[in-house]
Scaffold this motif. Structure first.
Motif, PDB file in Angstrom:
ATOM      1  N   VAL A 161     -59.596  84.681  -2.430  1.00  0.00           N
ATOM      2  CA  VAL A 161     -60.068  86.055  -2.610  1.00  0.00           C
ATOM      3  C   VAL A 161     -59.497  86.642  -3.901  1.00  0.00           C
ATOM      4  CG1 VAL A 161     -59.912  88.391  -1.665  1.00  0.00           C
ATOM      5  CG2 VAL A 161     -60.406  86.472  -0.149  1.00  0.00           C
ATOM      6  N   ARG A 162     -58.207  86.369  -4.151  1.00  0.00           N
ATOM      7  CA  ARG A 162     -57.545  86.972  -5.305  1.00  0.00           C
ATOM      8  C   ARG A 162     -57.907  86.291  -6.615  1.00  0.00           C
ATOM      9  NH1 ARG A 162     -54.607  91.751  -4.614  1.00  0.00           N
ATOM     10  NH2 ARG A 162     -53.257  91.615  -2.811  1.00  0.00           N
ATOM     11  N   ALA A 163     -58.059  84.989  -6.600  1.00  0.00           N
ATOM     12  CA  ALA A 163     -58.122  84.275  -7.881  1.00  0.00           C
ATOM     13  C   ALA A 163     -59.509  83.751  -8.242  1.00  0.00           C
ATOM     14  CB  ALA A 163     -57.109  83.125  -7.884  1.00  0.00           C
ATOM     15  N   HIS A 164     -60.456  83.809  -7.314  1.00  0.00           N
ATOM     16  CA  HIS A 164     -61.783  83.295  -7.676  1.00  0.00           C
ATOM     17  C   HIS A 164     -62.413  84.153  -8.767  1.00  0.00           C
ATOM     18  CE1 HIS A 164     -66.157  82.973  -7.559  1.00  0.00           C
ATOM     19  NE2 HIS A 164     -65.949  81.723  -7.237  1.00  0.00           N
ATOM     20  N   ASP A 165     -62.980  83.482  -9.734  1.00  0.00           N
ATOM     21  CA  ASP A 165     -63.645  84.162 -10.830  1.00  0.00           C
ATOM     22  C   ASP A 165     -64.864  83.311 -11.186  1.00  0.00           C
ATOM     23  OD1 ASP A 165     -64.496  85.176 -13.199  1.00  0.00           O
ATOM     24  OD2 ASP A 165     -62.570  85.014 -14.242  1.00  0.00           O
ATOM     25  N   PRO A 166     -66.074  83.876 -11.092  1.00  0.00           N
ATOM     26  CA  PRO A 166     -67.270  83.044 -11.314  1.00  0.00           C
ATOM     27  C   PRO A 166     -67.303  82.410 -12.693  1.00  0.00           C
ATOM     28  CG  PRO A 166     -67.843  85.389 -11.148  1.00  0.00           C
ATOM     29  CD  PRO A 166     -66.427  85.261 -10.730  1.00  0.00           C
ATOM     30  N   ALA A 167     -66.530  82.974 -13.638  1.00  0.00           N
ATOM     31  CA  ALA A 167     -66.549  82.437 -14.995  1.00  0.00           C
ATOM     32  C   ALA A 167     -65.638  81.233 -15.170  1.00  0.00           C
ATOM     33  CB  ALA A 167     -66.167  83.529 -15.987  1.00  0.00           C
ATOM     34  N   ALA A 230     -44.056  78.701  -8.610  1.00  0.00           N
ATOM     35  CA  ALA A 230     -44.914  79.691  -9.279  1.00  0.00           C
ATOM     36  C   ALA A 230     -45.033  80.957  -8.422  1.00  0.00           C
ATOM     37  CB  ALA A 230     -46.294  79.096  -9.555  1.00  0.00           C
ATOM     38  N   LEU A 231     -45.146  80.765  -7.105  1.00  0.00           N
ATOM     39  CA  LEU A 231     -45.249  81.918  -6.198  1.00  0.00           C
ATOM     40  C   LEU A 231     -43.955  82.722  -6.209  1.00  0.00           C
ATOM     41  CD1 LEU A 231     -47.012  80.920  -2.869  1.00  0.00           C
ATOM     42  CD2 LEU A 231     -47.778  82.518  -4.611  1.00  0.00           C
ATOM     43  N   LYS A 232     -42.830  82.010  -6.147  1.00  0.00           N
ATOM     44  CA  LYS A 232     -41.537  82.713  -6.161  1.00  0.00           C
ATOM     45  C   LYS A 232     -41.378  83.502  -7.452  1.00  0.00           C
ATOM     46  CE  LYS A 232     -38.996  79.553  -3.248  1.00  0.00           C
ATOM     47  NZ  LYS A 232     -38.016  78.480  -3.225  1.00  0.00           N
ATOM     48  N   HIS A 233     -41.778  82.865  -8.548  1.00  0.00           N
ATOM     49  CA  HIS A 233     -41.670  83.524  -9.839  1.00  0.00           C
ATOM     50  C   HIS A 233     -42.579  84.761  -9.881  1.00  0.00           C
ATOM     51  CE1 HIS A 233     -40.856  83.835 -14.114  1.00  0.00           C
ATOM     52  NE2 HIS A 233     -42.156  83.953 -14.329  1.00  0.00           N
ATOM     53  N   ALA A 234     -43.801  84.612  -9.362  1.00  0.00           N
ATOM     54  CA  ALA A 234     -44.747  85.741  -9.345  1.00  0.00           C
ATOM     55  C   ALA A 234     -44.156  86.903  -8.545  1.00  0.00           C
ATOM     56  CB  ALA A 234     -46.077  85.294  -8.752  1.00  0.00           C
ATOM     57  N   LEU A 235     -43.520  86.569  -7.432  1.00  0.00           N
ATOM     58  CA  LEU A 235     -42.926  87.594  -6.581  1.00  0.00           C
ATOM     59  C   LEU A 235     -41.754  88.275  -7.305  1.00  0.00           C
ATOM     60  CD1 LEU A 235     -43.588  88.383  -3.592  1.00  0.00           C
ATOM     61  CD2 LEU A 235     -41.597  87.074  -2.941  1.00  0.00           C
ATOM     62  N   ASP A 236     -40.969  87.456  -8.010  1.00  0.00           N
ATOM     63  CA  ASP A 236     -39.844  88.014  -8.767  1.00  0.00           C
ATOM     64  C   ASP A 236     -40.308  89.022  -9.811  1.00  0.00           C
ATOM     65  OD1 ASP A 236     -37.930  86.660  -7.422  1.00  0.00           O
ATOM     66  OD2 ASP A 236     -37.714  85.045  -8.892  1.00  0.00           O
TER      67      ASP A 236
ATOM     68  N   LYS B 232     -53.038  85.196 -10.178  1.00  0.00           N
ATOM     69  CA  LYS B 232     -53.898  84.575 -11.187  1.00  0.00           C
ATOM     70  C   LYS B 232     -53.066  83.981 -12.312  1.00  0.00           C
ATOM     71  CE  LYS B 232     -57.897  87.507 -10.556  1.00  0.00           C
ATOM     72  NZ  LYS B 232     -58.698  88.586 -11.109  1.00  0.00           N
ATOM     73  N   HIS B 233     -52.033  84.723 -12.695  1.00  0.00           N
ATOM     74  CA  HIS B 233     -51.165  84.256 -13.767  1.00  0.00           C
ATOM     75  C   HIS B 233     -50.421  82.993 -13.326  1.00  0.00           C
ATOM     76  CE1 HIS B 233     -48.705  84.559 -17.333  1.00  0.00           C
ATOM     77  NE2 HIS B 233     -47.623  84.423 -16.574  1.00  0.00           N
ATOM     78  N   LEU B 235     -51.395  80.817 -11.179  1.00  0.00           N
ATOM     79  CA  LEU B 235     -52.354  79.718 -11.149  1.00  0.00           C
ATOM     80  C   LEU B 235     -52.634  79.205 -12.566  1.00  0.00           C
ATOM     81  CD1 LEU B 235     -53.985  78.497  -8.717  1.00  0.00           C
ATOM     82  CD2 LEU B 235     -55.907  79.848  -9.502  1.00  0.00           C
ATOM     83  N   ASP B 236     -52.729  80.158 -13.510  1.00  0.00           N
ATOM     84  CA  ASP B 236     -52.961  79.759 -14.908  1.00  0.00           C
ATOM     85  C   ASP B 236     -51.845  78.879 -15.431  1.00  0.00           C
ATOM     86  OD1 ASP B 236     -55.345  81.013 -15.170  1.00  0.00           O
ATOM     87  OD2 ASP B 236     -54.552  82.832 -16.098  1.00  0.00           O
ATOM     88  N   GLN B 237     -50.617  79.154 -14.955  1.00  0.00           N
ATOM     89  CA  GLN B 237     -49.462  78.406 -15.448  1.00  0.00           C
ATOM     90  C   GLN B 237     -49.462  76.956 -14.985  1.00  0.00           C
ATOM     91  OE1 GLN B 237     -47.153  79.991 -17.615  1.00  0.00           O
ATOM     92  NE2 GLN B 237     -48.894  81.379 -17.512  1.00  0.00           N
ATOM     93  N   LEU B 238     -50.141  76.668 -13.878  1.00  0.00           N
ATOM     94  CA  LEU B 238     -50.178  75.298 -13.373  1.00  0.00           C
ATOM     95  C   LEU B 238     -51.041  74.443 -14.302  1.00  0.00           C
ATOM     96  CD1 LEU B 238     -50.667  75.685  -9.514  1.00  0.00           C
ATOM     97  CD2 LEU B 238     -48.551  75.523 -10.796  1.00  0.00           C
ATOM     98  N   PRO B 239     -50.678  73.170 -14.458  1.00  0.00           N
ATOM     99  CA  PRO B 239     -51.486  72.307 -15.334  1.00  0.00           C
ATOM    100  C   PRO B 239     -52.896  72.122 -14.757  1.00  0.00           C
ATOM    101  CG  PRO B 239     -49.909  71.019 -14.035  1.00  0.00           C
ATOM    102  CD  PRO B 239     -49.569  72.455 -13.825  1.00  0.00           C
ATOM    103  N   ASP B 240     -53.891  71.975 -15.638  1.00  0.00           N
ATOM    104  CA  ASP B 240     -55.259  71.715 -15.188  1.00  0.00           C
ATOM    105  C   ASP B 240     -55.453  70.227 -14.912  1.00  0.00           C
ATOM    106  OD1 ASP B 240     -56.434  74.159 -14.998  1.00  0.00           O
ATOM    107  OD2 ASP B 240     -57.117  74.226 -17.083  1.00  0.00           O
ATOM    108  N   ILE B 241     -56.364  69.924 -14.017  1.00  0.00           N
ATOM    109  CA  ILE B 241     -56.709  68.535 -13.746  1.00  0.00           C
ATOM    110  C   ILE B 241     -57.602  68.039 -14.886  1.00  0.00           C
ATOM    111  CG2 ILE B 241     -58.796  69.104 -12.420  1.00  0.00           C
ATOM    112  CD1 ILE B 241     -57.994  66.827 -10.492  1.00  0.00           C
ATOM    113  N   THR B 242     -57.486  66.742 -15.204  1.00  0.00           N
ATOM    114  CA  THR B 242     -58.353  66.172 -16.218  1.00  0.00           C
ATOM    115  C   THR B 242     -59.588  65.618 -15.542  1.00  0.00           C
ATOM    116  OG1 THR B 242     -56.290  65.467 -17.229  1.00  0.00           O
ATOM    117  CG2 THR B 242     -58.327  64.680 -18.249  1.00  0.00           C
TER     118      THR B 242
END
Lengths: 243, 243
Positions: A161-167, A230-236, B232-233, B235-242
């Motif tokens: 819900v939060r991260a989906h982006d059609p682009a 990443a989640l912990k960092h986001a929360l921080d 979102k940020h 998620l962006d930080q995670l590496p993308d799959i090839t």
């Protein structure tokens, strides 16, 4: 249980499904829940199933029988002129199979219900994505609700819900789905690896990339371990409340 | 539905509950689901409820009656010598109330079941946190599973599993819980604001800070809006799959 997600993007469709089936925690197996058919240049159809395995396998077999035995076939999903009519066919088949199983024989402890995510494109029209209910009716994804989940939908929903982006691109979408599946797998024993991934590029009219992601997949284990940090960092990063 | 979380930290206990009750989507109300009692310097007991509102209100009333009418009172949670015995008392009361409601009268569409999170401390022992089932049995939180959720537990669970750290401070814990509640509120109409928060500092033997967080709470709306971007940020930080 099961977890499958079908997602609309500007660039096409992405599907991901797990492969665990279970009849109690002491009786688990691995079965493919994702099926696809193509007639390159003319149509591509992809389907994922959740629910009673006998029902879903029977639905898929019925759909395939009708394609392969042209002499006495009923209308097939390879002949339907639109994705809407393909959805109607699949839905009617699902309803029929459930009615047949449920109508006679022994009473089962579990129901024969199943739910289906169906997507695809037929030349001349844009791709479409449907969610088909056991009752044989269905809904279509739109821009307000651009993805469908079936099975164990709750654990993995907030991030979608939060991260989906059609682009977003396909690589990004697969990453998002892997995070959603990882949260679900961590929480529900009846959802398990390996995962099947199917990409469909708009107007390609042939199947896109197909992946199977198992426990030994380096990218998945990396995502799974990095996501916690990443989640912990986001929360921080969020401001603290003043107590 | 309902959403409540009770969490053990090195510094004490934190409780958060929503306040929405519903009998269908067209019949919603606001009721407090968090209750607390203290005998400063000697004991502090906090309790949150999920399930049938008549059952949970009756349990709380029974517990309070026994404290207030000393002449003919049964054993009260203010007299029990240990938190284990407090849990036994609450559990027995819950079981009794459910049995009374269920045994006679009209058959109800919904069940009379309820689940309770109970926490607190009695002088001389460390604080303890319990989850009490409608059957009257209960389990205690330990270091492997340092929090309990009741009600709609799934949407808000992944962030708790990933980000809970027993060393975190109260402000951080409230932030984590608000993120977990925000995900749940966004997904399930039967969980709603305002939220009640109760902090208990280890060995304080009196209630800590109490908050009520409503829709107009600036901190909550800030967290809710920033969290989408933070995810979102991340998620962006995670590496993308090839692909």
């Amino acid at each position: 249980m099961t977890y499958c997600v079908g997602m609309r993007l500007d660039r096409g469709l992405v599907f991901m499904s797990d492969t665990r089936t279970n009849a109690g925690v002491d009786n688990i197996s691995t079965f493919r829940k994702m099926h696809s058919w193509e007639h390159p240049g003319e149509r591509t159809i992809m389907l994922m199933t959740a629910g009673n395995l006998a029902t879903t396998q029977s639905v898929v077999s019925h759909l395939e029988e009708r394609m392969k035995a042209p002499d006495d076939r009923a209308p097939s999903i390879f002949e339907a002129p639109s994705m809407f009519q393909v959805a109607q066919l699949v839905a009617a088949t699902l309803k029929e199979v459930i009615a047949n199983h449920g109508g006679a024989g022994q009473t089962a402890d579990s129901t024969f219900h199943a739910t289906i995510i169906l997507g695809g494109q037929i030349a001349g029209s844009p791709s479409r994505l449907f969610l088909i209910y056991p009752e044989g009716n269905f809904i279509e994804a739109g821009s307000d609700t651009p993805f469908f989940q079936i099975g164990e939908t709750k654990y993995g929903r907030p991030i979608l819900v939060r991260a989906h982006d059609p682009a977003m691109g396909f690589a990004e979408a697969v990453k998002l789905l892997l995070v959603s599946f990882d949260s679900t797998i961590k929480a529900n024993l009846s959802v398990g690896l390996p995962l099947d991934v199917q990409i469909y590029e708009e107007n390609a009219l042939k199947l896109g990339q197909t992946l199977r992601i198992g426990a030994d997949n380096a990218y998945f284990t990396e995502i799974s371990s990095l996501w916690g940090d990443a989640l912990k960092h986001a929360l921080d990063q969020l401001p603290d409340i003043t107590l």
